[in-house]
Design an enzyme around this catalytic site. Structure first.
Site, PDB file in Angstrom:
ATOM      1  N   HIS A 162       9.519  -3.652  -1.202  1.00  0.00           N
ATOM      2  CA  HIS A 162       9.869  -4.048  -2.563  1.00  0.00           C
ATOM      3  C   HIS A 162      10.178  -4.315  -3.541  1.00  0.00           C
ATOM      4  CE1 HIS A 162       6.461  -0.716  -0.942  1.00  0.00           C
ATOM      5  NE2 HIS A 162       7.229  -0.023  -0.664  1.00  0.00           N
ATOM      6  N   ASP A 198       3.101  -3.216   6.544  1.00  0.00           N
ATOM      7  CA  ASP A 198       3.559  -2.092   5.721  1.00  0.00           C
ATOM      8  C   ASP A 198       2.658  -0.648   5.783  1.00  0.00           C
ATOM      9  OD1 ASP A 198       6.858  -0.512   5.195  1.00  0.00           O
ATOM     10  OD2 ASP A 198       5.224  -0.244   3.973  1.00  0.00           O
ATOM     11  N   HIS A 200       2.493   0.400   2.818  1.00  0.00           N
ATOM     12  CA  HIS A 200       2.913   0.538   1.325  1.00  0.00           C
ATOM     13  C   HIS A 200       2.998  -1.059   0.868  1.00  0.00           C
ATOM     14  CE1 HIS A 200       5.294   3.952   2.182  1.00  0.00           C
ATOM     15  NE2 HIS A 200       4.098   4.852   1.920  1.00  0.00           N
ATOM     16  N   ASP A 287       5.089   2.348   9.777  1.00  0.00           N
ATOM     17  CA  ASP A 287       4.470   3.074   8.934  1.00  0.00           C
ATOM     18  C   ASP A 287       2.870   3.494   9.030  1.00  0.00           C
ATOM     19  OD1 ASP A 287       4.694   1.431   6.834  1.00  0.00           O
ATOM     20  OD2 ASP A 287       5.860   2.397   5.538  1.00  0.00           O
TER      21      ASP A 287
END
Length: 348
Positions: A162, A198, A200, A287
């Protein structure tokens, strides 16, 4: 598989964060890396300390003033008040839309807002040291692959995907996967594929490479209409300028099953083959696991072995970089399943 760990990761140990308006204990905590390290050792993998300085590559993927801020942030925080040693700083203002971001304010909290995309990325006394050592580990893994290793793994935290050219967010400060990709480019790789699995979207990584054709970025992730980071990760984001066509987002709805997830992975693998990548970097977020506390996909522990096997079938020298995954007790087995699945398939 060659595995590097981050011996300083524990220095980044903030106590709390803000999640949906509530002050809660940090999801991203030192035990995450410890579970992965323990699983690696239990299954016979060694752990190497970083032996490469990532500083030159960091200057290629992050803005100089952002790096300077990260390196000096804690000392600037303490300079305001010695009592701040026991207080976690959080931003309270952000330069959104029409507000200026080209001028760095003198006010510390304003600086923190300038370089933050959220207020859920807490800093601590050792944040810079931990993040820098993680980037060194990523560069070390990439260096081994550039020297001829089939694959290498970077076990580190805080995660990185991120973090953009000049901003932190989502627990991330330095973009380890981008460091690995840039290191490979510097060492002669012509076409690097960077696959983010991931839950996200890897908004920071996309931002770093969005106008480049030498790094193909692919992310499969929760739909940003409902999932963090919300403001990036849509399917119509395909690259800009020289990078047009070299960004592929595969957003998936909450409740995505393993079969649906692997169908998206197949799309990603087909695109990597079409690109004729010569090396692969994997942002290994774990995740997508069915029991992850902040995610909504349905992969089981055995599915991560299957992931490793499919990535090995691409036949590319590969760098794995640990990203998210917050079902901490299961994180180690899920991570090593990917690596062992890859190793076993690659040896056939």
């Amino acid at each position: 598989m060659i595995s590097f760990h981050n011996p300083l990761h524990y220095r980044h140990a903030p106590v709390h964060e803000f999640y949906r308006g509530e002050r809660v204990p940090c999801f991203e905590k030192p035990v995450r890396a410890q579970y992965v390290e323990d699983a690696l050792l239990e299954r016979g993998h060694g752990l190497l300390v970083p032996d490469v300085d990532s500083t030159p590559v960091l200057a290629q993927v992050h803005a100089p003033r952002y790096l300077a801020f990260l390196q000096n942030a804690w000392s600037q925080w303490l300079a305001l008040d010695a009592a701040n040693a026991s207080v976690q700083p959080f931003p309270s203002v952000w330069p959104v839309r029409s507000l200026r971001s080209d001028v760095e304010p003198d006010n510390f909290v304003a600086k923190l807002g300038l370089y933050s995309m959220d207020n859920g990325t807490p800093m601590a006394e050792g944040t810079w040291e931990a993040a820098k050592a993680g980037a060194d580990a990523a560069a070390s893994a990439a260096a081994r692959v550039a020297q001829g290793a089939r694959a290498a793994f970077c076990c580190t935290r805080p995660p990185g995907h991120h973090a953009g050219p000049d901003f932190m967010g989502g627990y991330c400060f330095l973009n380890n996967a981008a460091v690995a990709a840039q290191w490979l480019r510097n060492q002669g790789s012509q076409r690097v594929a960077l696959l983010d699995v991931d839950y996200h979207h890897g908004n920071g990584t996309q931002s770093i490479f969005y106008d480049r054709a030498d790094v193909l970025f692919i992310s499969m992730h929760g739909d940003p209409l409902t999932e963090y980071p919300f403001y990036l990760g849509h399917a119509d984001e395909t690259g800009d300028g020289e990078g047009a066509g070299f960004n592929l987002n595969l957003p998936l709805p909450a409740g995505t099953t393993a079969d649906e997830w692997f169908a998206a992975l197949e799309q990603a693998c087909v695109r990597i083959a079409q690109y004729r990548a010569d090396t692969l970097v994997v942002s290994l977020g774990l995740d997508a696991f069915e029991d992850d506390p902040i995610s909504k996909f349905a992969l089981k522990t055995s599915d991560f072995t299957r992931l490793g096997e499919r990535l090995a079938a691409l036949g590319l020298p590969t760098v794995f970089v640990l990203e998210g995954g917050y079902a901490a007790a299961e994180l180690g087995n899920n991570a090593v399943n990917v690596l062992d699945g890859f190793d076993h398939a690659a040896a056939r």
